[in-house]
Design an enzyme around this catalytic site. Structure first.
Site, PDB file in Angstrom:
ATOM      1  N   HIS A 138       0.740  -1.402   0.139  1.00 17.69           N
ATOM      2  CA  HIS A 138       0.064   0.006   0.018  1.00 17.69           C
ATOM      3  C   HIS A 138       0.589   1.258   0.026  1.00 17.69           C
ATOM      4  O   HIS A 138       0.611   2.283  -0.797  1.00 17.69           O
ATOM      5  CB  HIS A 138      -0.792   0.013   1.345  1.00 17.69           C
ATOM      6  CG  HIS A 138      -1.855  -1.162   1.382  1.00 17.69           C
ATOM      7  ND1 HIS A 138      -1.769  -2.104   2.382  1.00 17.69           N
ATOM      8  CD2 HIS A 138      -2.939  -1.596   0.584  1.00 17.69           C
ATOM      9  CE1 HIS A 138      -2.774  -2.882   2.208  1.00 17.69           C
ATOM     10  NE2 HIS A 138      -3.596  -2.325   1.208  1.00 17.69           N
ATOM     11  N   ASP A 184      -3.645  -7.167  -7.416  1.00 19.25           N
ATOM     12  CA  ASP A 184      -4.856  -7.510  -7.623  1.00 19.25           C
ATOM     13  C   ASP A 184      -5.418  -7.037  -9.294  1.00 19.25           C
ATOM     14  O   ASP A 184      -6.190  -5.977  -9.517  1.00 19.25           O
ATOM     15  CB  ASP A 184      -5.990  -6.686  -6.732  1.00 19.25           C
ATOM     16  CG  ASP A 184      -5.738  -7.162  -5.392  1.00 19.25           C
ATOM     17  OD1 ASP A 184      -6.139  -7.999  -5.011  1.00 19.25           O
ATOM     18  OD2 ASP A 184      -4.903  -6.148  -4.844  1.00 19.25           O
ATOM     19  N   VAL A 190       4.432  -5.488  -4.730  1.00 17.82           N
ATOM     20  CA  VAL A 190       5.639  -5.461  -3.594  1.00 17.82           C
ATOM     21  C   VAL A 190       5.923  -6.730  -3.091  1.00 17.82           C
ATOM     22  O   VAL A 190       4.504  -7.277  -2.408  1.00 17.82           O
ATOM     23  CB  VAL A 190       5.377  -4.185  -2.786  1.00 17.82           C
ATOM     24  CG1 VAL A 190       6.405  -4.348  -1.616  1.00 17.82           C
ATOM     25  CG2 VAL A 190       5.380  -3.016  -3.332  1.00 17.82           C
ATOM     26  N   SER A 250      -2.593  -7.925   3.083  1.00 17.87           N
ATOM     27  CA  SER A 250      -3.170  -8.082   4.257  1.00 17.87           C
ATOM     28  C   SER A 250      -3.602  -9.114   4.838  1.00 17.87           C
ATOM     29  O   SER A 250      -3.634  -9.450   6.234  1.00 17.87           O
ATOM     30  CB  SER A 250      -4.604  -6.899   4.590  1.00 17.87           C
ATOM     31  OG  SER A 250      -4.210  -5.620   3.881  1.00 17.87           O
ATOM     32  N   ARG A 251      -4.258  -9.979   4.074  1.00 14.20           N
ATOM     33  CA  ARG A 251      -4.468 -11.387   4.298  1.00 14.20           C
ATOM     34  C   ARG A 251      -3.367 -12.247   4.727  1.00 14.20           C
ATOM     35  O   ARG A 251      -3.595 -13.486   5.418  1.00 14.20           O
ATOM     36  CB  ARG A 251      -5.259 -12.161   3.338  1.00 14.20           C
ATOM     37  CG  ARG A 251      -6.708 -11.408   3.241  1.00 14.20           C
ATOM     38  CD  ARG A 251      -7.682 -12.260   2.227  1.00 14.20           C
ATOM     39  NE  ARG A 251      -9.013 -11.816   2.215  1.00 14.20           N
ATOM     40  CZ  ARG A 251      -9.490 -10.977   1.384  1.00 14.20           C
ATOM     41  NH1 ARG A 251      -8.951 -10.313   0.397  1.00 14.20           N
ATOM     42  NH2 ARG A 251     -10.880 -10.601   1.743  1.00 14.20           N
TER      43      ARG A 251
END
Ligand code: AMP
Length: 283
Positions: free
Chosen positions: A40, A153, A179, A189-190
């Protein structure tokens, strides 16, 4: 760096961005669901290379989760996220509530065709409707000059480009490279759901994808290569493979040998679903 200003209402977001744009400043937006990691933050850095101001939205969007998915356990850590945004130099964090984004009586859905079909949609049928609807809302609320989305994504990036083109949304879409950790595992995040042993397996996903993309580019039969990749993932310790598929890089139509391509995959490790993708090098 200064801490970003935090706003949770559409009115405050709009007022701030309008002020900036009236002052002639170029404004970037980075939509996220929070639990910010280096992936992010790389989007914020890319945004700030080309913009005077950067807005980051943090919103775990319920309409892109199916009832069986991890909406309730999705990691939420706003204070830490704001620290990371301060370090990165983001100017504004938009942290709306579900009620602010979807007030009682909300009844609209945006459904994108083209690159939405297949892949994720085969397994998460309403996912991209949720994504397209929230991204359209964020763009209309913030009215940024451009927005940065990650290639992590990849199908989502293609869907968002299609959305902006089809609806004439005046927001330029910038794609950013994935990244990865030192082992090539795409940051997500998962990944926080994974234990050490599972992380070791997760780190093989990119290895298998890169090997398969290399095989495709040197002439291996597509069906054989993608089947071998799925088998290799299961042997490595993945519980289930949703898909390993070669597609054209922009439209996500079936891949044609000797054209630009992308190899995309989704696989389950225990109860965690991971996705990744790599370029298929041209021969
Ligand atoms: P999310 O919070 O998962 O909705 O992701 C927000 C944005 O960050 C999306 O544009 C993602 O593609 C992007 N992103 C997530 N992980 C990475 C990564 N490892 N590298 C680059 N961008 C990423």
């Amino acid at each position: 760096m200064n801490a970003p200003t935090v706003v949770d209402s559409v009115a405050a977001l709009r007022a701030q961005v309008q002020d900036w744009r009236r002052a002639g400043l170029r404004v970037a937006m980075v939509p996220t669901m929070g639990a910010l990691h280096d992936g992010h933050i790389s989007l914020v850095r890319i945004a700030l290379e080309q913009a005077d101001r950067c807005v980051v939205s943090i919103f775990v969007n319920p309409t892109q989760f199916a009832p069986t998915e991890d909406l309730d356990k999705y990691p939420r850590q706003l204070a830490r996220d704001l620290d990371r945004l301060r370090e990165a130099g983001a100017h504004l964090a938009f942290t709306p509530s579900v009620g602010e984004m979807y007030p009682a009586g909300f009844a609209t859905k945006i459904s994108v065709g083209g690159p939405s079909s297949g892949l994720e949609t085969d397994f998460r049928p309403s996912f991209f409707d949720g994504v397209a609807t929230v991204v359209a809302k964020l763009f209309l609320q913030a009215a940024p000059d451009f927005a940065v989305f990650g290639e992590k994504d990849y199908q989502q990036l293609c869907v968002v480009r299609q959305l902006c083109r089809d609806l004439d949304l005046p927001v330029e879409i910038v794609g950013a490279p994935t990244v990865r950790d030192a082992h090539g595992l795409a940051m997500s995040s998962r990944n926080a759901y994974l234990g050490e042993a599972e992380l070791d397996v997760a780190r093989l996903l990119n290895v298998i994808l890169r090997r398969t993309a290399g095989a495709l580019s040197t002439g291996t039969d597509e069906a054989a290569a993608t089947e071998d990749a799925a088998k290799a993932l299961i042997s490595a310790g993945f519980r289930k493979v949703d898909y390993v598929a070669a597609r054209a890089s922009v439209t996500l139509a079936p891949w044609q040998r000797n054209r630009g391509g992308r190899l995309l995959a989704a696989a389950w490790l225990g109860t965690t679903r991971l996705i990744d993708n790599v370029e298929i090098p041209s021969a």
